[in-house]
Enzyme design. Sequence first.
Site, mmCIF file in Angstrom:
data_model
loop_
_atom_site.group_PDB
_atom_site.id
_atom_site.type_symbol
_atom_site.label_atom_id
_atom_site.label_comp_id
_atom_site.label_asym_id
_atom_site.label_seq_id
_atom_site.Cartn_x
_atom_site.Cartn_y
_atom_site.Cartn_z
ATOM 1 N N ASP A 79 -8.733 -1.630 -1.364
ATOM 2 C CA ASP A 79 -8.308 -2.185 -0.402
ATOM 3 C C ASP A 79 -8.211 -0.270 0.232
ATOM 4 O OD1 ASP A 79 -7.249 -2.299 2.674
ATOM 5 O OD2 ASP A 79 -5.047 -2.413 1.281
ATOM 6 N N ASP A 96 -3.380 4.092 -6.972
ATOM 7 C CA ASP A 96 -3.236 4.192 -6.065
ATOM 8 C C ASP A 96 -2.850 6.133 -6.464
ATOM 9 O OD1 ASP A 96 -2.364 3.420 -2.725
ATOM 10 O OD2 ASP A 96 -1.698 6.082 -3.366
ATOM 11 N N SER A 97 -3.215 7.492 -5.776
ATOM 12 C CA SER A 97 -3.246 8.646 -5.442
ATOM 13 C C SER A 97 -1.744 8.817 -5.004
ATOM 14 C CB SER A 97 -4.483 9.350 -5.349
ATOM 15 O OG SER A 97 -4.268 9.287 -3.087
ATOM 16 N N CYS A 104 -11.459 -0.890 6.642
ATOM 17 C CA CYS A 104 -10.387 -0.500 7.462
ATOM 18 C C CYS A 104 -11.185 0.242 8.549
ATOM 19 C CB CYS A 104 -8.615 -0.557 7.768
ATOM 20 S SG CYS A 104 -8.259 0.904 6.472
HETATM 21 N N1 SAH Z 1 -3.682 -2.557 -0.575
HETATM 22 C C1 SAH Z 1 -2.437 -1.590 0.149
HETATM 23 C C2 SAH Z 1 -2.222 -0.719 1.407
HETATM 24 C C3 SAH Z 1 -3.601 -0.004 1.600
HETATM 25 S S1 SAH Z 1 -3.640 1.749 1.987
HETATM 26 C C4 SAH Z 1 -1.344 -2.749 0.585
HETATM 27 O O1 SAH Z 1 -1.999 -4.126 0.662
HETATM 28 O O2 SAH Z 1 -0.625 -3.043 1.351
HETATM 29 C C5 SAH Z 1 -4.633 2.863 1.288
HETATM 30 C C6 SAH Z 1 -3.729 3.374 0.038
HETATM 31 O O3 SAH Z 1 -4.729 4.225 -0.745
HETATM 32 C C7 SAH Z 1 -2.491 4.205 0.421
HETATM 33 O O4 SAH Z 1 -1.266 3.810 -0.611
HETATM 34 C C8 SAH Z 1 -3.562 5.517 -0.184
HETATM 35 O O5 SAH Z 1 -1.820 6.483 -0.866
HETATM 36 C C9 SAH Z 1 -4.640 4.956 -1.410
HETATM 37 N N2 SAH Z 1 -5.148 6.785 -1.489
HETATM 38 C C10 SAH Z 1 -5.533 7.005 -0.275
HETATM 39 N N3 SAH Z 1 -7.029 7.840 -1.049
HETATM 40 C C11 SAH Z 1 -6.740 7.467 -2.585
HETATM 41 C C12 SAH Z 1 -7.821 7.932 -3.532
HETATM 42 N N4 SAH Z 1 -8.648 8.327 -2.956
HETATM 43 N N5 SAH Z 1 -7.583 6.961 -4.696
HETATM 44 C C13 SAH Z 1 -6.345 6.300 -4.621
HETATM 45 N N6 SAH Z 1 -5.569 5.372 -3.664
HETATM 46 C C14 SAH Z 1 -6.402 6.443 -2.483
#
Ligand code: SAH
Length: 414
Positions: A318, A273-274, A358
């Site tokens: 996701d 996650d970023s 989503c």
């Molecule tokens: N899979 C998670 C929900 C994901 S929500 C669950 O089951 O709870 C999307 C996530 O993507 C967020 O946590 C956000 O911080 C992350 N995100 C956004 N841009 C990103 C990127 N470029 N690389 C990695 N993570 C990212």
Amino acid sequence: MSRKRATNLASSTGVSGEARDSSGRVFLCRGKARPLWFGHPWVYANAVERLDGEAAAGDIVSLVDHDGHFIGRGIFNPRSQIPVRLLTRKDEAIDAAFFAARVREARALRTRLGLPSAETTAYRLVNSEGDGLPGLVVDVFADAAVVQITTLGLALRREAIFDALAATLSPRTIYEVAAGSYAEVEGLVAQTRVVRGEPRNLVPCLEDGLRLQAEPLAGQKTGMFLDQRPSRMRVGQLASAGKGLRMLDCYAYAGGFGLQAARAGASEVTAVDSSPRAVARIEAHAAANGVPVRAVEADAFRFLETATPMSYDLVVIDPPKFARARKDVEAATKGYQRLNALALTVCAPGALLVTCSCSQNIGAQDFERIVAVAAKQAQREVRMVERGGPGCDHPLPPAFTEGQYLKVLFVYVS
Ligand code: SAH
């Protein structure tokens, strides 16, 4: 604002500073009532013929068809592209008793479906249109309720909503979280804060027996992404079906997919996650559940570009919404194609890819096509084996296709 809307709703007056039932009646254009008779809760601006009487943004108005037949009562906001959202199909007052009844009904539906349970205490209590409360989301994390309001009409009535939650759930804490981009469109003010009860930064809760902590004040959305619970649980089952899997959870947030896989016996789990805050949460969750998850702070594209090809047996993608509006669809489609091609590249032969979108503006078939294009780009053979979506605590009226945003595809990669 379209010219049509400005003309049609010219008699609307300013913004209501208080929760008022108005005498205003919104007339629909001829032929525009049909979806509403079938349970669709929204009135688009181009369906409005005129406003009869006076109503200000945030007021409750009555909705009638072209011939004056009563359809229902709802929230009025002439600033919005959706100037009326129906709250009821009865000619009734929208008052404290109304909200109390709606919240009790929402609770009864979840109880009927087995939520909360001994294993799962984090669930969605109010799913906006699906619970007859357009513009209101309430997520429950054990003994806390987190409220997000995205319409001015409900923001003006927020105390009645908090009262209804207090009466039905007796939560230790009620939070309100900011409405994000909706606030400006709707002209509402919402800050992320504790509105009732004990201030806490972290709220312990359970999902499928996993010990998690929601972060309503500093997290994303309401503090957790509850819509993905069924897919996370399914990933747990799929991980236990294969032995010693190497699992990659991209866009992991709280790490739920990876935690499920780790508990099911995956030999290694990497969660990407970023957000540094998300990474800290994943680490805390892994420790609390006594399972090994390696949390990596990185951009998911970068991570996938540099990962060893064919090195994972189970991959979850996701991402956040790529298409926020219709104008973003083309760029978003390219983004999803590239992301899915990268994800397929790191899949070992026989791997499962669980890929999600989503973006409401990208339909289920569009998304399946994106995966097909990605497979071509990555030169991998794929088969769809399952489709998933939000759980039973995210009900929707069948006519309300706008509410269908989440696509989850389970893909077998040869
Ligand atoms: N899979 C998670 C929900 C994901 S929500 C669950 O089951 O709870 C999307 C996530 O993507 C967020 O946590 C956000 O911080 C992350 N995100 C956004 N841009 C990103 C990127 N470029 N690389 C990695 N993570 C990212």
